[in-house]
Enzyme design. Structure first.
Site, PDB file in Angstrom:
ATOM      1  N   VAL A 161      64.402  42.385  67.348  1.00  0.00           N
ATOM      2  CA  VAL A 161      64.231  42.480  69.138  1.00  0.00           C
ATOM      3  C   VAL A 161      64.541  40.915  69.317  1.00  0.00           C
ATOM      4  O   VAL A 161      64.329  40.024  68.200  1.00  0.00           O
ATOM      5  CB  VAL A 161      63.080  42.824  69.740  1.00  0.00           C
ATOM      6  CG1 VAL A 161      62.891  44.317  69.647  1.00  0.00           C
ATOM      7  CG2 VAL A 161      61.872  42.143  69.108  1.00  0.00           C
ATOM      8  N   SER A 162      65.067  40.607  70.481  1.00  0.00           N
ATOM      9  CA  SER A 162      65.617  39.154  70.742  1.00  0.00           C
ATOM     10  C   SER A 162      64.598  38.372  71.207  1.00  0.00           C
ATOM     11  O   SER A 162      64.521  37.039  70.893  1.00  0.00           O
ATOM     12  CB  SER A 162      66.584  39.323  71.675  1.00  0.00           C
ATOM     13  OG  SER A 162      67.831  40.114  71.336  1.00  0.00           O
ATOM     14  N   THR A 163      63.535  38.919  71.744  1.00  0.00           N
ATOM     15  CA  THR A 163      62.491  37.953  72.378  1.00  0.00           C
ATOM     16  C   THR A 163      61.052  38.336  72.041  1.00  0.00           C
ATOM     17  O   THR A 163      60.726  39.675  71.640  1.00  0.00           O
ATOM     18  CB  THR A 163      62.534  37.942  73.786  1.00  0.00           C
ATOM     19  OG1 THR A 163      62.072  39.329  74.611  1.00  0.00           O
ATOM     20  CG2 THR A 163      63.956  37.422  74.446  1.00  0.00           C
ATOM     21  N   GLN A 194      59.611  41.497  73.523  1.00  0.00           N
ATOM     22  CA  GLN A 194      59.902  42.937  73.369  1.00  0.00           C
ATOM     23  C   GLN A 194      58.940  43.583  72.135  1.00  0.00           C
ATOM     24  O   GLN A 194      58.531  42.852  71.409  1.00  0.00           O
ATOM     25  CB  GLN A 194      61.448  42.880  72.924  1.00  0.00           C
ATOM     26  CG  GLN A 194      62.173  42.610  74.211  1.00  0.00           C
ATOM     27  CD  GLN A 194      63.599  42.372  73.892  1.00  0.00           C
ATOM     28  OE1 GLN A 194      64.089  41.657  72.748  1.00  0.00           O
ATOM     29  NE2 GLN A 194      64.552  43.060  74.291  1.00  0.00           N
TER      30      GLN A 194
END
Length: 190
Positions: free
Chosen positions: A9-11, A14
């Site tokens: 996931v990017s952040t 998340q």
């Protein structure tokens, strides 16, 4: 032959659980995950570890193609590196594998379409923001972290790590908030 799952996931806010559950259901004995942007391969240590340890016949499994990367060139390079190690890549949604020649073609096309779609989304978003600014309704994104709370905790002589835990963010975010406050106010106001 091992099935190795990769979740990303990017952040930090998340959740990886859905991806991990799908990878376990597919029989992945090893699952590596990380919370880092897919814009480039820089800083993606877990993915690098998987690639380094792939053996002939192993299979790298991801839930969606964009988990491998957001750039078609990066994704194709990853697939090529797996192929060089005589390993395969399988994407679960839509189900595509590099086990056959058609799999490579389909993954290439999917990667190009995904990259084009991201460009269109960014363009529409930029146009919407410009339109909203033009009529005076754009206010920017909402702050996810209570900056006042960070300042209060800093004044209470808490360290960056303690503040990060208290407000639920990373130390780097705390440092950025502190730096912004220092630039906009004098140090005594903190």
């Amino acid at each position: 032959m091992s099935r190795i799952g990769y979740a990303r996931v990017s952040t930090i806010d998340q959740d990886l659980e859905t991806q991990i559950a799908k990878l376990k259901a597919e029989g992945c004995g090893i699952i590596r995950s990380e919370k880092v942007s897919g814009a480039s391969r820089d800083g993606r240590a877990e993915l690098a570890t998987i690639i380094d340890f792939l053996r002939p016949g192993d299979e790298l499994v991801v839930t969606r193609l964009d988990r491998l990367g957001r750039d078609t060139r990066d994704v194709l390079n990853l697939i090529h590196e797996c192929g060089q190690r005589e390993a395969f890549v399988t994407v679960l949604d839509p189900h595509v594998s590099t086990r056959g020649d058609m799999g490579h073609i389909v993954l290439t096309v999917l990667g190009m379409v995904a990259q084009m779609e991201r460009r269109f989304i960014k363009e529409r978003q930029r146009e919407g923001i410009e339109k909203a600014k033009g009529i005076g309704v754009y206010k920017g994104g909402k702050a996810r972290i209570d900056h006042q709370r960070v300042a209060e905790l800093l004044r209470a002589n808490m360290g960056a790590s303690e503040i990060a835990r208290a407000v639920g963010c990373s130390r780097m975010q705390v440092y950025r908030i502190i730096q912004n406050y220092a630039q906009s106010t004098s140090r005594s106001d903190l």
